[in-house]
Enzyme design. Structure first.
Site, PDB file in Angstrom:
ATOM      1  N   GLU A 116       2.998   8.338  30.188  1.00 13.54           N
ATOM      2  CA  GLU A 116       1.663   8.891  29.927  1.00 13.54           C
ATOM      3  C   GLU A 116       1.124   8.260  28.660  1.00 13.54           C
ATOM      4  O   GLU A 116       1.892   7.716  27.863  1.00 13.54           O
ATOM      5  CB  GLU A 116       1.746  10.411  29.681  1.00 13.54           C
ATOM      6  CG  GLU A 116       2.073  11.210  30.895  1.00 13.54           C
ATOM      7  CD  GLU A 116       2.176  12.701  30.592  1.00 13.54           C
ATOM      8  OE1 GLU A 116       2.192  13.086  29.401  1.00 13.54           O
ATOM      9  OE2 GLU A 116       2.249  13.469  31.550  1.00 13.54           O
ATOM     10  N   LYS A 118      -0.241   8.551  24.923  1.00 12.54           N
ATOM     11  CA  LYS A 118      -0.085   9.514  23.831  1.00 12.54           C
ATOM     12  C   LYS A 118      -1.452   9.650  23.169  1.00 12.54           C
ATOM     13  O   LYS A 118      -1.897   8.754  22.437  1.00 12.54           O
ATOM     14  CB  LYS A 118       0.972   9.037  22.830  1.00 12.54           C
ATOM     15  CG  LYS A 118       1.310  10.080  21.780  1.00 12.54           C
ATOM     16  CD  LYS A 118       2.565   9.665  21.023  1.00 12.54           C
ATOM     17  CE  LYS A 118       3.016  10.726  20.042  1.00 12.54           C
ATOM     18  NZ  LYS A 118       1.995  11.159  19.094  1.00 12.54           N
ATOM     19  N   ASP A 120      -4.311  10.596  20.782  1.00 11.52           N
ATOM     20  CA  ASP A 120      -4.338  10.818  19.342  1.00 11.52           C
ATOM     21  C   ASP A 120      -5.344  11.917  19.022  1.00 11.52           C
ATOM     22  O   ASP A 120      -6.494  11.659  18.675  1.00 11.52           O
ATOM     23  CB  ASP A 120      -4.729   9.515  18.627  1.00 11.52           C
ATOM     24  CG  ASP A 120      -4.443   9.586  17.144  1.00 11.52           C
ATOM     25  OD1 ASP A 120      -3.775  10.549  16.719  1.00 11.52           O
ATOM     26  OD2 ASP A 120      -4.878   8.679  16.420  1.00 11.52           O
ATOM     27  N   TYR A 221      -0.968  18.220  29.441  1.00 13.51           N
ATOM     28  CA  TYR A 221       0.144  17.378  29.905  1.00 13.51           C
ATOM     29  C   TYR A 221       1.457  18.110  30.152  1.00 13.51           C
ATOM     30  O   TYR A 221       2.417  17.487  30.577  1.00 13.51           O
ATOM     31  CB  TYR A 221       0.379  16.204  28.943  1.00 13.51           C
ATOM     32  CG  TYR A 221       0.371  16.578  27.481  1.00 13.51           C
ATOM     33  CD1 TYR A 221       1.407  17.315  26.938  1.00 13.51           C
ATOM     34  CD2 TYR A 221      -0.680  16.184  26.653  1.00 13.51           C
ATOM     35  CE1 TYR A 221       1.398  17.673  25.606  1.00 13.51           C
ATOM     36  CE2 TYR A 221      -0.701  16.536  25.311  1.00 13.51           C
ATOM     37  CZ  TYR A 221       0.342  17.275  24.792  1.00 13.51           C
ATOM     38  OH  TYR A 221       0.341  17.627  23.473  1.00 13.51           O
ATOM     39  N   LYS A 310       5.530   4.509  19.761  1.00  7.88           N
ATOM     40  CA  LYS A 310       4.359   4.443  18.884  1.00  7.88           C
ATOM     41  C   LYS A 310       3.928   2.992  18.729  1.00  7.88           C
ATOM     42  O   LYS A 310       4.753   2.111  18.505  1.00  7.88           O
ATOM     43  CB  LYS A 310       4.704   5.013  17.511  1.00  7.88           C
ATOM     44  CG  LYS A 310       5.041   6.497  17.535  1.00  7.88           C
ATOM     45  CD  LYS A 310       3.840   7.357  17.256  1.00  7.88           C
ATOM     46  CE  LYS A 310       3.548   7.402  15.774  1.00  7.88           C
ATOM     47  NZ  LYS A 310       2.416   8.262  15.455  1.00  7.88           N
ATOM     48  N   CYS A 401      26.674  -8.428 -15.545  1.00  7.16           N
ATOM     49  CA  CYS A 401      26.130  -7.066 -15.491  1.00  7.16           C
ATOM     50  C   CYS A 401      24.990  -6.946 -16.499  1.00  7.16           C
ATOM     51  O   CYS A 401      25.161  -7.280 -17.674  1.00  7.16           O
ATOM     52  CB  CYS A 401      27.222  -6.051 -15.810  1.00  7.16           C
ATOM     53  SG  CYS A 401      26.576  -4.374 -15.999  1.00  7.16           S
ATOM     54  N   CYS A 404      26.303  -4.417 -19.429  1.00  9.84           N
ATOM     55  CA  CYS A 404      27.394  -4.690 -20.371  1.00  9.84           C
ATOM     56  C   CYS A 404      27.768  -6.166 -20.431  1.00  9.84           C
ATOM     57  O   CYS A 404      28.674  -6.553 -21.161  1.00  9.84           O
ATOM     58  CB  CYS A 404      28.623  -3.870 -19.987  1.00  9.84           C
ATOM     59  SG  CYS A 404      29.370  -4.416 -18.441  1.00  9.84           S
ATOM     60  N   CYS A 417      30.323  -4.000 -11.091  1.00  6.90           N
ATOM     61  CA  CYS A 417      30.687  -4.189 -12.486  1.00  6.90           C
ATOM     62  C   CYS A 417      32.002  -3.437 -12.657  1.00  6.90           C
ATOM     63  O   CYS A 417      32.075  -2.241 -12.386  1.00  6.90           O
ATOM     64  CB  CYS A 417      29.604  -3.585 -13.399  1.00  6.90           C
ATOM     65  SG  CYS A 417      30.196  -3.411 -15.096  1.00  6.90           S
ATOM     66  N   CYS A 422      31.240   0.269 -19.245  1.00  9.34           N
ATOM     67  CA  CYS A 422      29.856  -0.227 -19.127  1.00  9.34           C
ATOM     68  C   CYS A 422      28.884   0.922 -19.404  1.00  9.34           C
ATOM     69  O   CYS A 422      29.013   2.004 -18.820  1.00  9.34           O
ATOM     70  CB  CYS A 422      29.637  -0.784 -17.722  1.00  9.34           C
ATOM     71  SG  CYS A 422      27.909  -1.105 -17.337  1.00  9.34           S
TER      72      CYS A 422
HETATM   73  S1  IVH Z   1       4.591  15.881  25.410  1.00 12.64           S
HETATM   74  C1  IVH Z   1       7.997  18.785  24.736  1.00 12.64           C
HETATM   75  N1  IVH Z   1       2.679  14.265  26.146  1.00 12.64           N
HETATM   76  O1  IVH Z   1       2.256  14.039  20.578  1.00 12.64           O
HETATM   77  C2  IVH Z   1       6.758  18.021  25.070  1.00 12.64           C
HETATM   78  N2  IVH Z   1       2.703  14.996  23.873  1.00 12.64           N
HETATM   79  O2  IVH Z   1       4.752  13.898  18.655  1.00 12.64           O
HETATM   80  C3  IVH Z   1       6.156  17.403  23.893  1.00 12.64           C
HETATM   81  N3  IVH Z   1       0.875  14.119  22.505  1.00 12.64           N
HETATM   82  O3  IVH Z   1       2.824  17.357  19.582  1.00 12.64           O
HETATM   83  C4  IVH Z   1       4.802  16.897  24.033  1.00 12.64           C
HETATM   84  N4  IVH Z   1      -0.097  12.967  24.101  1.00 12.64           N
HETATM   85  O4  IVH Z   1       0.484  16.718  20.304  1.00 12.64           O
HETATM   86  C5  IVH Z   1       3.214  14.967  25.128  1.00 12.64           C
HETATM   87  N5  IVH Z   1       1.034  12.846  26.932  1.00 12.64           N
HETATM   88  C6  IVH Z   1       1.564  13.545  25.934  1.00 12.64           C
HETATM   89  C7  IVH Z   1       0.995  13.547  24.643  1.00 12.64           C
HETATM   90  C8  IVH Z   1       1.603  14.290  23.628  1.00 12.64           C
HETATM   91  C9  IVH Z   1      -0.149  13.324  22.829  1.00 12.64           C
HETATM   92  C10 IVH Z   1       1.151  14.665  21.159  1.00 12.64           C
HETATM   93  C11 IVH Z   1       1.442  16.144  21.121  1.00 12.64           C
HETATM   94  C12 IVH Z   1       2.768  16.286  20.479  1.00 12.64           C
HETATM   95  C13 IVH Z   1       2.919  14.977  19.791  1.00 12.64           C
HETATM   96  C14 IVH Z   1       4.406  14.649  19.726  1.00 12.64           C
END
Ligand code: IVH
Length: 684
Positions: A116, A118, A120, A221, A310, A401, A404, A417, A422
């Site tokens: 999925e 992530k 932000d 999610y 990340k 050193c 010393c 050393c 020392c």
């Molecule tokens: S799963 C136990 N899925 O990332 C399940 N998190 O560092 C944990 N986040 O606190 C979360 N997109 O705020 C999950 N597709 C995604 C996500 C997601 C963003 C964030 C979420 C979580 C943080 C984890």
């Protein structure tokens, strides 16, 4: 139901259906104009017939002018976060590890993972009862967060009522699209750095009517509810059916068969993220089969069945100003880089430990070079690489050193050393002696100690107890109050147990664990240890469980030294305790009578593979031993933890089979950091 109520219910249902088509399915079913008309009608009707107000009416989206107080509420599910990886190799290790773990538990060998984006944004938990939205709570610390329900109700993509009357918790990310952010940010007096900050600021506005003006969005999610489907993929489908907005941009990989394809997918997604309508800061990999999640388990903070990749390991550009040398009390030399201050991941970095000459050579690092700085495991400052070479060669540890001027010797990866007298080593011993985990002398931190030492008032440990502290009255910053406090804490340090005093002397290899081992084996006084050394019976020591021949010999050699014996005699005259009180021993409370708990006590660690921050890997094991753990060369059944590096060999599968806890380097770094342990190995 009377006529008015029926009319209202029907109208609300019509609006709800068009909301669902518009926000969740992305397929508008009526024109914007018609939709606005329906809303106007609804508002008018609700005003006329206030008896039939309802918390799941679409009119709730307008928010209110009343102030919210964002009360703290406890989550009813653990709201965990994700472990992070910054390289494809780490993802592949995770796949291997999951696969081995499932195999060891005789569970499915063929499984899949779902990828999925992530998002932000801001993590939120939506709670529903009987299909009604009852609460929206921020993640907070994972156990409790703030109730932002009034504001969450204004988010169009949050269903106020689900298509089935189920109860459960649903996790998602609240965010703002990039175009909405651009537009809103240019209208604001105060501009935000990114969509996440603006979304966060909005979600915490006191008046929900203000929040309603901002087009916040959400992706859900995770769902925690009865009768959830069997896979994450199907669950996302079901969440959509229920009325939630889910992110369709997912991909499923059969594992371990398609593991090779992950690298390509990651590359493509990283390259394409700029074209998305919203910000993503990485990708999330989750084991797709929900029944396999529990067996894979959890650490305290995150599930083992998921991993975040990340995109950016936060990094900064800086330059190397100088390299200073620290001489630890053991004589070990640690080069420390002084760099142009740089902000990385929210912290200013100016000093970076460089470990040893090999480490510096590997980076080909010289004074004046432009460098890339990061925080390993998000915490520990590190120099990643030289971005522009300005020096002619790698910097070299000097031959003498700096304290010393005696010749330095290379032993293993480190320089030492060897001069016991020392000055820097002596100062190190003094600071160690007074430290929190040793004699715990309040008011005698490294700064004060340095002062006493530089003035020549204190040269060796016993001087601490014989110096006339009233002399300090003449110095700036030393009032009577401070002096008396220091005298008192020195006085009370005389009550410290034999175990602590023994450790505080700073003999090499003699940490709290070893002290306890010796005392429990019947060495109840300093004299009994001296006697043992005089008899030269190292076998009597090495037969103790957990003590090797080399360590035993090292200990005996130190115990033989006249210098140590003189110091002990002086300290005994000052009133320090060199005998274990039998009463205390009998109650078997050695660990409880004031000795600090040790981060690794009771654990046996083995390491495999290579490590970025611990070269050689024995550095990690030393740290473990220093803080109460035991290190083991080979993986046997006494091992409780396997420290897993890159290119791990057969030990990984074996550890899985034996249910040994597996800890990656970044997990280990976090652990070390969270336990507040010093990574400065020169202090070891
Ligand atoms: S799963 C136990 N899925 O990332 C399940 N998190 O560092 C944990 N986040 O606190 C979360 N997109 O705020 C999950 N597709 C995604 C996500 C997601 C963003 C964030 C979420 C979580 C943080 C984890």
């Amino acid at each position: 139901m009377n006529d008015q109520e029926t009319q209202l219910t029907t109208l609300r249902e019509t609006i709800r259906t068009s909301d669902y088509h518009y926000y969740v399915l992305n397929q508008p079913s009526i024109s914007d104009f018609d939709y606005d008309q329906l809303l106007l009608k609804l508002t008018a009707m609700e005003k006329a017939w206030p008896n039939f107000a309802s918390s799941d009416s679409p009119s709730q989206r307008f928010g209110s002018d009343q102030s919210s107080d964002f009360a703290e509420v406890k989550h009813t599910i653990p709201v965990l976060s994700l472990d992070k990886a910054y390289s494809v190799a780490e993802i592949l290790t995770w796949v291997k590890r999951s696969s081995a773990s499932l195999k060891a538990k005789s569970l499915a060998q063929d499984f899949s993972c779902i990828l999925e984006e992530k998002i932000d944004g801001l993590s939120i938990v939506l709670y529903y009862e009987q299909g009604q939205l009852v609460r929206g709570v921020t993640r907070g610390n994972g156990e409790q967060g703030n109730d932002v329900s009034a504001n969450v109700r204004t988010i169009r993509e949050v269903p106020l009522r689900l298509s089935r009357p189920i109860s459960g918790a649903f996790r998602g990310e609240v965010y703002l699209s990039k175009p909405d952010f651009q537009r809103l940010n240019s209208q604001q007096e105060l501009s935000y750095a990114n969509p996440r900050n603006l979304a966060g600021g909005t979600l915490r506005r006191i008046k929900s009517s203000e929040v309603a003006k901002v087009p916040l969005r959400i992706f859900i999610y995770e769902g925690f509810y009865q009768e959830a489907p069997q896979t994450h993929q199907l669950m996302l489908e079901d969440l959509k059916q229920l009325g939630f907005k889910t992110n369709p941009s997912t991909a499923v990989f059969s594992l371990p068969r398609q593991a090779e394809q992950l690298a390509d997918e990651i590359k493509q997604r990283a390259a394409g993220r700029g074209h998305l309508d919203y910000e993503i800061d990485g990708l999330v990999f989750k084991i797709n089969e929900l029944e396999l999640r529990e067996p894979l388990g959890y650490t305290e903070h995150h599930p083992r069945w998921a991993l975040a990749y990340k995109f950016d390991n936060p990094q900064g550009q800086s330059s190397l100003l100088a390299i200073d040398i620290q001489v630890g009390r053991s004589g070990r030399i640690t080069p420390v880089a002084r760099i142009e201050p740089v902000l990385v991941g929210g912290a200013t970095i100016q000093n970076v430990t460089l470990h040893n000459q090999d480490y510096i050579n590997a980076l080909d690092l010289g004074i004046g070079d432009s460098i890339v700085v990061s925080r390993r495991g998000d915490v520990i400052p590190a120099i990643e690489s030289v971005s522009e070479k300005k020096s002619s060669a790698a910097w070299q540890i000097p031959e003498l050193c700096p304290s010393c001027a005696s010749k330095l010797h290379k032993q293993g990866a480190h320089h030492f050393c060897l001069n016991f007298a020392c000055p820097q080593r002596s100062l190190g011993r003094l600071i160690f002696f007074a430290g929190r985990d040793q004699m715990d002398i309040d008011g005698l931190g490294s700064e004060s100690m340095q002062f006493l030492w530089q003035q020549g008032f204190v040269r060796d440990i016993p001087d601490l107890y014989t110096f006339d502290y009233q002399q300090l009255d003449a110095f700036a910053g030393w009032g009577q109050k401070k002096i008396v406090k220091l005298q008192n804490s020195l006085e009370s340090s005389k009550q410290q147990s034999f175990a602590r005093v023994l450790v505080s002397l700073g003999l090499s290899d003699l940490g709290p664990r070893m002290a306890r081992l010796l005392i429990n084996a019947g060495f109840l006084s300093m004299q009994s240890l001296f006697d043992l050394a005089d008899r030269g019976q190292s076998s009597q020591l090495s037969s103790l469980h957990g003590l090797g021949e080399v360590t035993a010999q090292t200990l005996l050699d130190q115990l033989k030294e006249q210098r140590l014996r003189d110091m002990v005699a002086r300290l005994r005259d000052c009133g320090l305790c060199f005998e274990q009180a039998l009463a205390e021993l009998a109650s078997e409370t050695l660990a409880a009578h004031g000795d600090p708990p040790l981060a690794f006590s009771g654990q046996t660690w083995c390491a495999t593979g290579t490590f970025e921050n611990f070269k050689p890997r024995s550095l990690a094991l030393e740290l473990i031993v220093k803080h109460g753990g035991t290190a083991s060369e080979d993986l046997n059944k006494t091992v409780s933890h396997l420290l897993l590096g890159e290119k791990a060999g057969s030990k990984l599968a074996k550890a899985q089979a034996w249910d040994i806890a597996i800890v990656t380097e970044s997990e280990f770094l976090k652990l070390v950091f969270e336990a507040g342990l010093s990574l400065d190995l020169s202090q070891a």
